[in-house]
Design a protein around this motif. Sequence first.
Motif, PDB file in Angstrom:
ATOM      1  N   TRP A   2       0.802  -1.221   0.000  1.00 36.28           N
ATOM      2  CA  TRP A   2       0.000   0.000   0.000  1.00 36.28           C
ATOM      3  C   TRP A   2       0.834   1.270   0.000  1.00 36.28           C
ATOM      4  CZ3 TRP A   2      -4.484   0.998  -1.706  1.00 36.28           C
ATOM      5  CH2 TRP A   2      -5.164   2.178  -1.335  1.00 36.28           C
ATOM      6  N   LYS A   3       1.889   1.324   0.802  1.00 36.95           N
ATOM      7  CA  LYS A   3       2.715   2.537   0.839  1.00 36.95           C
ATOM      8  C   LYS A   3       3.365   2.788  -0.522  1.00 36.95           C
ATOM      9  CE  LYS A   3       5.018   4.067   4.304  1.00 36.95           C
ATOM     10  NZ  LYS A   3       5.993   4.265   5.397  1.00 36.95           N
ATOM     11  N   ARG A   4       3.712   1.715  -1.233  1.00 37.64           N
ATOM     12  CA  ARG A   4       4.278   1.864  -2.579  1.00 37.64           C
ATOM     13  C   ARG A   4       3.209   2.399  -3.531  1.00 37.64           C
ATOM     14  NH1 ARG A   4       7.697  -1.184  -6.032  1.00 37.64           N
ATOM     15  NH2 ARG A   4       8.032   0.136  -7.876  1.00 37.64           N
ATOM     16  N   CYS A   5       1.978   1.934  -3.385  1.00 37.76           N
ATOM     17  CA  CYS A   5       0.880   2.428  -4.229  1.00 37.76           C
ATOM     18  C   CYS A   5       0.708   3.931  -4.054  1.00 37.76           C
ATOM     19  CB  CYS A   5      -0.431   1.712  -3.866  1.00 37.76           C
ATOM     20  SG  CYS A   5      -0.486  -0.042  -4.284  1.00 37.76           S
ATOM     21  N   LEU A   6       0.685   4.369  -2.803  1.00 38.87           N
ATOM     22  CA  LEU A   6       0.516   5.796  -2.529  1.00 38.87           C
ATOM     23  C   LEU A   6       1.669   6.607  -3.118  1.00 38.87           C
ATOM     24  CD1 LEU A   6      -0.636   5.567   1.205  1.00 38.87           C
ATOM     25  CD2 LEU A   6      -2.079   6.120  -0.762  1.00 38.87           C
ATOM     26  N   ALA A   7       2.888   6.074  -2.988  1.00 38.23           N
ATOM     27  CA  ALA A   7       4.060   6.785  -3.503  1.00 38.23           C
ATOM     28  C   ALA A   7       4.017   6.880  -5.026  1.00 38.23           C
ATOM     29  CB  ALA A   7       5.334   6.076  -3.050  1.00 38.23           C
ATOM     30  N   MET A   8       3.570   5.814  -5.699  1.00 35.24           N
ATOM     31  CA  MET A   8       3.534   5.821  -7.158  1.00 35.24           C
ATOM     32  C   MET A   8       2.544   6.850  -7.690  1.00 35.24           C
ATOM     33  SD  MET A   8       4.023   1.867  -8.360  1.00 35.24           S
ATOM     34  CE  MET A   8       4.070   2.355 -10.097  1.00 35.24           C
ATOM     35  N   VAL A   9       1.401   6.968  -7.045  1.00 39.39           N
ATOM     36  CA  VAL A   9       0.435   7.980  -7.464  1.00 39.39           C
ATOM     37  C   VAL A   9       0.996   9.373  -7.201  1.00 39.39           C
ATOM     38  CG1 VAL A   9      -1.871   8.912  -7.075  1.00 39.39           C
ATOM     39  CG2 VAL A   9      -1.544   6.450  -7.144  1.00 39.39           C
ATOM     40  N   ASP A  10       1.611   9.549  -6.045  1.00 43.81           N
ATOM     41  CA  ASP A  10       2.171  10.854  -5.678  1.00 43.81           C
ATOM     42  C   ASP A  10       3.274  11.278  -6.642  1.00 43.81           C
ATOM     43  OD1 ASP A  10       2.471  13.107  -3.819  1.00 43.81           O
ATOM     44  OD2 ASP A  10       4.389  12.188  -3.317  1.00 43.81           O
ATOM     45  N   GLN A  11       4.048  10.306  -7.144  1.00 44.40           N
ATOM     46  CA  GLN A  11       5.165  10.590  -8.042  1.00 44.40           C
ATOM     47  C   GLN A  11       4.759  10.612  -9.513  1.00 44.40           C
ATOM     48  OE1 GLN A  11       7.953   7.508  -6.977  1.00 44.40           O
ATOM     49  NE2 GLN A  11       8.054   8.196  -4.847  1.00 44.40           N
ATOM     50  N   GLY A  12       3.468  10.366  -9.794  1.00 43.13           N
ATOM     51  CA  GLY A  12       3.003  10.373 -11.169  1.00 43.13           C
ATOM     52  C   GLY A  12       3.330   9.100 -11.927  1.00 43.13           C
ATOM     53  N   LEU A  13       3.708   8.039 -11.220  1.00 45.08           N
ATOM     54  CA  LEU A  13       4.027   6.756 -11.856  1.00 45.08           C
ATOM     55  C   LEU A  13       2.783   5.892 -12.041  1.00 45.08           C
ATOM     56  CD1 LEU A  13       7.320   5.938  -9.919  1.00 45.08           C
ATOM     57  CD2 LEU A  13       7.071   6.960 -12.190  1.00 45.08           C
ATOM     58  N   ALA A  14       1.674   6.312 -11.462  1.00 45.73           N
ATOM     59  CA  ALA A  14       0.387   5.631 -11.637  1.00 45.73           C
ATOM     60  C   ALA A  14      -0.687   6.704 -11.755  1.00 45.73           C
ATOM     61  CB  ALA A  14       0.091   4.697 -10.464  1.00 45.73           C
ATOM     62  N   ASP A  15      -1.748   6.376 -12.480  1.00 39.25           N
ATOM     63  CA  ASP A  15      -2.835   7.342 -12.684  1.00 39.25           C
ATOM     64  C   ASP A  15      -3.890   7.284 -11.597  1.00 39.25           C
ATOM     65  OD1 ASP A  15      -1.889   8.258 -15.301  1.00 39.25           O
ATOM     66  OD2 ASP A  15      -2.462   6.265 -16.001  1.00 39.25           O
ATOM     67  N   GLY A  16      -4.121   6.079 -11.060  1.00 41.02           N
ATOM     68  CA  GLY A  16      -5.193   5.922 -10.089  1.00 41.02           C
ATOM     69  C   GLY A  16      -4.863   4.860  -9.064  1.00 41.02           C
ATOM     70  N   ILE A  17      -5.658   4.838  -8.009  1.00 45.62           N
ATOM     71  CA  ILE A  17      -5.454   3.888  -6.923  1.00 45.62           C
ATOM     72  C   ILE A  17      -6.812   3.368  -6.477  1.00 45.62           C
ATOM     73  CG2 ILE A  17      -5.394   5.782  -5.231  1.00 45.62           C
ATOM     74  CD1 ILE A  17      -3.322   4.090  -3.657  1.00 45.62           C
ATOM     75  N   LEU A  18      -6.905   2.054  -6.306  1.00 42.39           N
ATOM     76  CA  LEU A  18      -8.178   1.408  -5.979  1.00 42.39           C
ATOM     77  C   LEU A  18      -8.303   1.128  -4.492  1.00 42.39           C
ATOM     78  CD1 LEU A  18     -10.798   0.008  -7.083  1.00 42.39           C
ATOM     79  CD2 LEU A  18      -9.470  -2.111  -7.104  1.00 42.39           C
ATOM     80  N   ASP A  19      -9.510   1.336  -3.979  1.00 37.44           N
ATOM     81  CA  ASP A  19      -9.876   1.069  -2.582  1.00 37.44           C
ATOM     82  C   ASP A  19      -9.102   1.952  -1.616  1.00 37.44           C
ATOM     83  OD1 ASP A  19     -11.884  -0.644  -3.186  1.00 37.44           O
ATOM     84  OD2 ASP A  19     -10.819  -2.481  -2.703  1.00 37.44           O
ATOM     85  N   ILE A  20      -9.209   3.254  -1.860  1.00 36.16           N
ATOM     86  CA  ILE A  20      -8.574   4.241  -1.001  1.00 36.16           C
ATOM     87  C   ILE A  20      -9.657   5.012  -0.255  1.00 36.16           C
ATOM     88  CG2 ILE A  20      -8.513   6.002  -2.845  1.00 36.16           C
ATOM     89  CD1 ILE A  20      -5.778   6.878  -1.654  1.00 36.16           C
ATOM     90  N   PHE A  21      -9.356   5.381   0.986  1.00 30.28           N
ATOM     91  CA  PHE A  21     -10.281   6.179   1.780  1.00 30.28           C
ATOM     92  C   PHE A  21     -10.073   7.656   1.465  1.00 30.28           C
ATOM     93  CE2 PHE A  21      -9.439   2.696   5.095  1.00 30.28           C
ATOM     94  CZ  PHE A  21     -10.379   1.867   4.513  1.00 30.28           C
ATOM     95  N   GLN A  22     -11.087   8.443   1.743  1.00 34.24           N
ATOM     96  CA  GLN A  22     -10.957   9.895   1.590  1.00 34.24           C
ATOM     97  C   GLN A  22     -10.438  10.504   2.884  1.00 34.24           C
ATOM     98  OE1 GLN A  22     -13.446  12.602  -0.504  1.00 34.24           O
ATOM     99  NE2 GLN A  22     -14.930  11.006  -1.025  1.00 34.24           N
ATOM    100  N   THR A  23      -9.433  11.347   2.746  1.00 37.83           N
ATOM    101  CA  THR A  23      -8.980  12.181   3.856  1.00 37.83           C
ATOM    102  C   THR A  23      -8.756  13.586   3.296  1.00 37.83           C
ATOM    103  OG1 THR A  23      -6.604  11.809   3.497  1.00 37.83           O
ATOM    104  CG2 THR A  23      -7.762  10.212   4.899  1.00 37.83           C
TER     105      THR A  23
END
Length: 261
Positions: A69-90
Amino acid sequence: MPDFTRLIAALLLTCLSALAHGEKLRIVTEPWAPYVYVEEGQAKGFDYEVTVEVFKRLGVELDWQFLPWKRCLAMVDQGLADGILDIFQTEERRKQLFYPNEPLSDVEFVLFYANARPHSVNSLADLRGLTVGTSPGYAYASAFSESPLFTREPAPTHEANFGKLQRGRIDLLITDRRVGRYLSKNLGLEQQVSELPLVVSRQSQYLAVRRSTGMEVLMQRFAAELRRFKSEPAYAALNARYAGVGDNFRSTVEQQERSTP
């Protein structure tokens, strides 16, 4: 056509035209069965299959990656991924991501304990002095995350948390109810661990995308199509297929939950 409508249409076409020229929407997520997981090399899960169907109707092809999960968040933050599935809103995440106004599913975070070392917990105050296993990068209720009464100890995977619980390295672990039930069954721990009736928090899960041109409009289209799909028999059939996955736990636990106000 009003100027605003023209602008919306242009933004959507900009986003979708790029995707139509071989640029698939890159989505990352962590296996989180029964919502999304890989079994015998095949991706599946309720939220995964709903997402695939909605984007299919929108004519958008997807490229999936399953990572911690932490890698998923980092990839979206760095522009290496467009979207992320099953994330909560904060509040913090809304500054970085576009969310649709329709969730995929809802989760309930509960506590699991080893039957050999039971704990009675009716409120977070009862966790005083204990160590609770968590998952890195997950957003829990602030009352839980910020409490000074107990220790939060992360593990690299959900399976690792259950292993630590079984070996007595942590007192409890926190995870979604259905995820915990699914894992306990698949790890052969159904008779060794139990869940407490206390619900620490309830949250909705979303597909979210990074903030870039056309993505906000894409999420509006995604939300509209998701709502349409939810009203159809195909959605009801999919929901029924996953309704029992992870729900077969212990009858005593079910009785406790029904008696909890």
